[in-house]
Design an enzyme around this catalytic site. Sequence first.
Site, short mmCIF file in Angstrom:
data_model
loop_
_atom_site.label_atom_id
_atom_site.label_comp_id
_atom_site.label_asym_id
_atom_site.label_seq_id
_atom_site.Cartn_x
_atom_site.Cartn_y
_atom_site.Cartn_z
N GLY A 7 0.84 -1.19 0.00
CA GLY A 7 0.00 0.00 0.00
C GLY A 7 0.87 1.23 0.00
CG MET A 11 -1.74 7.63 5.74
SD MET A 11 -0.93 8.81 6.88
CE MET A 11 -0.56 7.74 8.29
CG ASP A 30 -0.19 1.00 -4.53
OD1 ASP A 30 -0.37 1.47 -3.38
OD2 ASP A 30 -1.02 1.15 -5.45
CB SER A 112 -1.30 9.79 15.04
OG SER A 112 -1.78 11.12 14.95
N GLY A 114 -0.83 12.09 9.72
CA GLY A 114 -1.40 12.78 8.58
C GLY A 114 -0.31 13.21 7.60
CE LYS A 163 -4.29 7.34 14.52
NZ LYS A 163 -5.35 7.18 13.57
CG HIS A 166 -4.96 9.75 18.94
ND1 HIS A 166 -5.38 10.04 17.65
CD2 HIS A 166 -4.03 10.69 19.25
CE1 HIS A 166 -4.73 11.09 17.21
NE2 HIS A 166 -3.91 11.50 18.16
CG ASN A 167 -8.36 8.69 15.38
OD1 ASN A 167 -7.20 8.73 15.79
ND2 ASN A 167 -8.67 8.59 14.10
CD GLU A 170 -8.20 13.49 15.25
OE1 GLU A 170 -7.39 12.56 15.48
OE2 GLU A 170 -8.70 13.69 14.13
#
Lengths: 289, 289, 289, 289
Positions: A7, A11, A30, A112, A114, A163, A166-167, A170
């Site tokens: 992938g 990201m 990919d 995390s 972005g 995570k 965490h989101n 957020e």
Amino acid sequence: MQIGMVGLGRMGGNMAERLRRGGHEVVGYDRDPAISDVESLKELVERLRAPRAVWVMVPAGEPTRATVEALAGLLAPGDIVIDGGNSHYVDDRRHGDELATKGIGFVDVGVSGGVWGLDNGYALMTGGDEAHIRALSPVFDTLKPAEGGFVHAGKIGAGHFAKMVHNGIEYGMMQAFAEGWELLEAADVVDDVEGTFRSWRQGTVIRSWLLDLMVRALDEDPDLSELRGYAQDSGEGRWTVQAAVEHAVPLPVITAALYARFRSRQSDSPAMKVIAALRSQFGGHAVSS
Amino acid sequence: MQIGMVGLGRMGGNMAERLRRGGHEVVGYDRDPAISDVESLKELVERLRAPRAVWVMVPAGEPTRATVEALAGLLAPGDIVIDGGNSHYVDDRRHGDELATKGIGFVDVGVSGGVWGLDNGYALMTGGDEAHIRALSPVFDTLKPAEGGFVHAGKIGAGHFAKMVHNGIEYGMMQAFAEGWELLEAADVVDDVEGTFRSWRQGTVIRSWLLDLMVRALDEDPDLSELRGYAQDSGEGRWTVQAAVEHAVPLPVITAALYARFRSRQSDSPAMKVIAALRSQFGGHAVSS
Amino acid sequence: MQIGMVGLGRMGGNMAERLRRGGHEVVGYDRDPAISDVESLKELVERLRAPRAVWVMVPAGEPTRATVEALAGLLAPGDIVIDGGNSHYVDDRRHGDELATKGIGFVDVGVSGGVWGLDNGYALMTGGDEAHIRALSPVFDTLKPAEGGFVHAGKIGAGHFAKMVHNGIEYGMMQAFAEGWELLEAADVVDDVEGTFRSWRQGTVIRSWLLDLMVRALDEDPDLSELRGYAQDSGEGRWTVQAAVEHAVPLPVITAALYARFRSRQSDSPAMKVIAALRSQFGGHAVSS
Amino acid sequence: MQIGMVGLGRMGGNMAERLRRGGHEVVGYDRDPAISDVESLKELVERLRAPRAVWVMVPAGEPTRATVEALAGLLAPGDIVIDGGNSHYVDDRRHGDELATKGIGFVDVGVSGGVWGLDNGYALMTGGDEAHIRALSPVFDTLKPAEGGFVHAGKIGAGHFAKMVHNGIEYGMMQAFAEGWELLEAADVVDDVEGTFRSWRQGTVIRSWLLDLMVRALDEDPDLSELRGYAQDSGEGRWTVQAAVEHAVPLPVITAALYARFRSRQSDSPAMKVIAALRSQFGGHAVSS
């Protein structure tokens, strides 16, 4: 060390780049041949020396499931699969069990960062066996920020669970800023709303990276007039609420933030049609039709 | 410059100290003679050269009202009163009008900084006439952090309104962290909750001063076992919700955070007695009495 | 008609009684031999004439699952299993599929009525094939109230889904009354709170059975002093919220009502410990420990 | 008995009619000469025999204030003013005090009934002195439903406070039904949503007048397609929340219902623009502009 990366989107591609800058050898696969180093997962596995480490960075759900299954058929005992996507922690357990039957290790990583991660590093929350985490430490050390930004949170699933929470946090923090901005704009007491946000970046209790981003956004579009109040939600917010309901934990703020996003995507609110209908029935209140 | 400071408690005392370190001459008055430079407000005013600036740093409500009224009787046209306490912005307008009839200026300042302000500087949100703000700029420059941390938000009341909204946002952010922590503890998926919070300090979307404080708190008491889940609320959270209701602005997150504090102070919930009663009535559900 | 009833507890026992009063022949089975008509599920099935109808009224989850599985092994093509318990609608689909492979029909029924159903009738929300619903209509006609109280809501699962949403609505309504009562008690403006609730039973918009029950509860204990504010939640409230999250439907009121129940069962709030900790860190606020 | 009625709009006009049907002599005054019995408030007062009773039924706020003030100048000691509008209970106290200085009595009445009150009676929640309430009992007995529907809730202000809380509860109940309907429509499990609501009218826990009205609304427009999800809020909902904040009472459900109405009137959500802006900043998430 050597690592496979499945992938190479926004990201995965950036993470591969950060790893290469850090001196690692990355073999990337990919579906898009234009950016892939190999033609197939099979070739990827063949290109790696045992014990192999393959980092999966594809969309959560079916794509991740299919990739893990394919890797289970290609890898050998002693290899490790890392799921760095946004998988649900419940999926991790299934993937870990499935791979374990073949002697293949599994580590889940909540990532995390972005678009800022390539340069600043990615915060990594990991779950899995201590030995697997240790084996991957050169990779983690390169991906993470210079200081901190890494935790071995617990067993398989703990990385994505951390995570996910965490989101959830957020969501709540973003909504808090959003509500404050709306009130400042609506009340018309503060003339310099943008300057007020800017001033909060130093010396206040609410200084934060989100506030910095908010100021950047206001720099570009001071009254946000070029945006619509429309927000998607990723799976993590929903999973946070569902986990909370399962464990009987009240999450009023995080849930309210999630619901505000749901509501933002409705051009008209079905629930509020009912309110209008009831008001019309009992009071003859004028309704807007 | 020279300035009078009324109220030398934790906030006022530290601010006077920071001003003195910055080379200003501060004449302080406090009800407690042990820490007061003068014996009365009258003496304070006499000790200052016209045009005078008197910074009021006493509790909001009646104490501030009484101090402003007393100063209105003592000061002369051209002087300026600064209210740096936690006053409601509606009070500011009354104080400003009252002083204006005597030719005395008024500036309201929302101050953030807590126990950290002495060394790091205080974030200042100010409201009032441009000329008054300019006249006070030496004082503001010393009190605020080295970079930023200052805004002239608008007319009289705008400083406290901005601070009020700041605190509302703070309520929502704090509650978001609190809910995340509770879920992590309850779900028992993440083993290292403290380490997870610590790791979030770098590279994540939620990095913030509040997160830093959270990590400090967990350093001192890793499972917060020495605290009770009991939280006061200051006026600002309530005023934020009331202003929102007045302006028809929905604030689900900030309000939920405020209500969680209200609830935290109830040893038993009256509302939930009703739920227990109704369940008992219609279902014969066992109730806990 | 003839029907088997599995589970003769408070709900199942009363429903069997109402069916007998209505002229039906009920063969009941319960784990407790003292109230069971037969010694085993097997005997129950043998006692019924084909095509058989067996109504399962046992706790949702594992007990229902086990009972359906056992019946799948005992019944014959053309028989029908009815699940009248509080099952999750997702379970219904699995049960329906499993039974369908053996030619056995399945109908899910959400039942409302509590301790009042024996005399007043049970509201029935049903899901399944039209033919199966029709075959069972004599039983439904007896169980339901004289007027209305019955719906064929849709395919398998629709009955329990409708009942689930009913309970979600009930959570919100109950909480609305509860909050109103708490505010009346706290504000100390209304002297006759009990009389106020009583007066609302006629002529108001909020007149309802829940209000009637509220008045009954206040009759017995005018200030609810004999109750603790502690409320369990059944699965339906949680499932309602989880279904809403799955479908991106905002349910602020129903969710708030569910969370209030979660909170009511905490002797101390973990989240509010975090608030207390943060307040202590940034403000030196006194905390309650 | 004889009574003056000020304000002959939808509510006042119907109440005057119900009083006349009940044998009372009503002298009505309205700004609209076409429906007024007299040309001025002064003439109204002159037409009444002492001790007079004047029922004020005009919009809350300034119109009510002006009417009470005018009546204070026209009435005599021993007369009584009744405020049956939707006044804030805080206004009642001011009105009561003002009239008391002239020996004029004051009673506040919260009135529920909408367009149904003329035939079914109006629920009345009253506040004021026992003697004044007693003097007005013939009027109250005629206005209220045959059974119940009346309470003397407490001192001046208690009537409107009780009505305010009634409306707060109503907001929560309506929103609960609205959310249930939205979920049923969205989830697509229940085919017959209208029939499901209809069935709930008998035998369920949620049977209520609001449910009856909901079924009426669905009869007229089964999928509410002719309505927009847009709802006004009257003052009572806001005052309920503000009173709760003042008394530190958490009202999550009633507040969520109020906020849903605020949100329903926004064509775009300012807060959600902030969410979109922040998502764009940190994640490069596509935004809808």
